[in-house]
Design an enzyme around this catalytic site. Structure first.
Site, PDB file in Angstrom:
ATOM      1  N   LYS A 183       1.123  -0.855   0.093  1.00 13.06           N
ATOM      2  CA  LYS A 183       0.404  -0.084  -0.218  1.00 13.06           C
ATOM      3  C   LYS A 183       1.243   1.036  -0.413  1.00 13.06           C
ATOM      4  O   LYS A 183       0.374   1.940  -0.579  1.00 13.06           O
ATOM      5  CB  LYS A 183      -0.824   0.043   1.383  1.00 13.06           C
ATOM      6  CG  LYS A 183      -0.512   0.334   2.345  1.00 13.06           C
ATOM      7  CD  LYS A 183      -0.213   1.602   2.977  1.00 13.06           C
ATOM      8  CE  LYS A 183       0.386   1.506   4.209  1.00 13.06           C
ATOM      9  NZ  LYS A 183       0.986   3.233   4.510  1.00 13.06           N
ATOM     10  N   THR A 240      -4.177   5.409   3.345  1.00 11.74           N
ATOM     11  CA  THR A 240      -3.034   5.875   3.014  1.00 11.74           C
ATOM     12  C   THR A 240      -3.102   6.930   1.622  1.00 11.74           C
ATOM     13  O   THR A 240      -2.121   7.967   1.866  1.00 11.74           O
ATOM     14  CB  THR A 240      -1.866   5.225   3.491  1.00 11.74           C
ATOM     15  OG1 THR A 240      -1.897   3.936   4.100  1.00 11.74           O
ATOM     16  CG2 THR A 240      -0.277   5.487   3.227  1.00 11.74           C
TER      17      THR A 240
END
Ligand SMILES: NC(=O)C1=CN([C@@H]2O[C@H](COP(=O)(O)OP(=O)(O)OC[C@H]3O[C@@H](n4cnc5c(N)ncnc54)[C@H](O)[C@@H]3O)[C@@H](O)[C@H]2O)C=CC1
Ligand SMILES: O=C(CO)COP(=O)(O)O
Length: 324
Positions: A183, A240
């Protein structure tokens, strides 16, 4: 007594969680100024300014003193985890790995590095959508705690759970680690979208197609699809990829605005893990025969092989294909 190795923003926030019930927490910091700041001012001026810390957190640069505690939360940058764990004595202990990355050179996940450096340790992974400054303030947070031994996982979860800090259990250590590592690279791509002003549609597409890449890579490495769709995978990806609170997303914004990676990374004291993970992920994906066009594009951008404009153009020009 709980120990924490690494007094960056996340290690400090986790020490604060652990100390919330008045428990003694020993925190290993590399920088003497951080040791002094925590012990004297009960604040980490360097990495987590503005958050008053519990007085039961005691910091030291003496690894052996901190390592008397058990379990140890390991919260160093991924590329430095091996050197820090190599400094521990060989006793049997419980390690909870909290860093998100893949080791350059070896292409090992963090639990593989920990197995090599601390062969007698029991290993768990703690990973999820958890900005340090929010956790340190006591805002509600859920996180994955993965341990191959479900019984030990349950005990560790009970030890670190707090009213606003809620671990969910898993046994899929590989899945929890791959979600957190991948990620960060995808967050850079989403930052590029933001930096170039390409809109919300483009960012949502980047998150979805990035998740497809994370899933392909994870499954090839033995992860479970459910873990990748959980807090440590999709949950952390969404967090994120949506906020300038993320160092990785912010790095991407700068790259999207045309700044060079070397300038953006120079002299920073905080870690943007995606910049280190991208090249090793590209190599690991190639070795596993997995197509990861977004991760490859981020890598090319970081290494100066393409501009942000060329990166986006190349992704848009890919042949049409089935979604899954
Ligand atoms: N900040 C956050 O919100 C979160 C961070 N993480 C992960 O936690 C890990 C640590 O990140 P942060 O606490 O944010 O760090 P940070 O960016 O706040 O601070 C940098 C850290 O790197 C350490 N460091 C620098 N050079 C080193 C070396 N040669 N050897 C050992 N340590 C060295 C510093 O002492 C400091 O602890 C990373 O893997 C990150 O992805 C995970 C969840 C949330
Ligand atoms: O891992 C994180 C939140 O879960 C922190 O993200 P950044 O490292 O991009 O700031």
């Amino acid at each position: 007594m709980i120990g924490v190795l690494g007094a960056g923003a996340w290690g400090t926030a986790l020490a604060q969680v652990a100390a919330a019930d008045g428990r003694e927490v020993r925190l290993w910091a590399r920088e003497l100024e951080v040791v002094a700041s925590i012990n004297e001012a009960h604040e980490n001026h360097l990495f987590l300014p503005g958050v008053p810390l519990a007085p039961s957190i005691r910091a030291s640069d003496d690894l052996a003193w901190v390592a008397e505690a058990d379990p140890l939360l390991v919260v160093t940058p991924s590329q430095h985890m091996r050197s820090v764990l190599s400094g521990l004595d060989a006793r049997q202990r419980q390690l909870i790995l909290c860093c998100k990355g893949i080791e350059a050179g070896t292409m090992q996940l963090m639990h593989e590095v920990a197995h090599e450096t601390c062969p007698s340790a029991t290993i768990a992974v703690l990973s999820g959508p958890t900005f340090a400054h929010e956790v340190a303030k006591g805002l509600p947070t859920a996180i994955t705690l993965a341990c191959a031994d479900a019984g030990i996982g349950r005990k560790l979860a009970a030890l670190i759970a707090r009213p606003a800090f809620r671990p969910y259990l898993a046994t899929d250590v590989v899945g929890a680690e791959i979600g957190g590592a991948v990620k960060n690279v995808l967050a850079i791509a989403c930052g590029v979208v933001e930096g170039r002003g390409l809109g919300q549609n483009a960012r949502a597409s980047m998150i979805s197609r990035g998740f497809a890449e994370m899933t392909r890579f994870g499954l090839a490495r033995g992860a479970h699809a459910e873990t990748l769709a959980g807090l440590s995978g999709l949950g952390d990806l969404v967090l994120t990829c949506s906020s300038t609170s993320s160092r990785n997303f912010s790095l991407g914004v700068g790259l999207g605005q045309g700044r060079a990676a070397a300038d953006l990374l120079a002299d920073r004291r905080t870690v943007a893990e995606g910049a280190f993970t991208a090249p090793v992920l590209r190599a690991a994906a190639a070795a596993a025969g997995v197509d990861m066009p977004i991760a490859q594009a981020v890598c090319a951008l970081l290494e100066g092989e393409a501009t942000a404009e060329q990166m986006i153009d190349a992704l848009l020009a890919r042949p049409l294909r089935a979604e899954w």
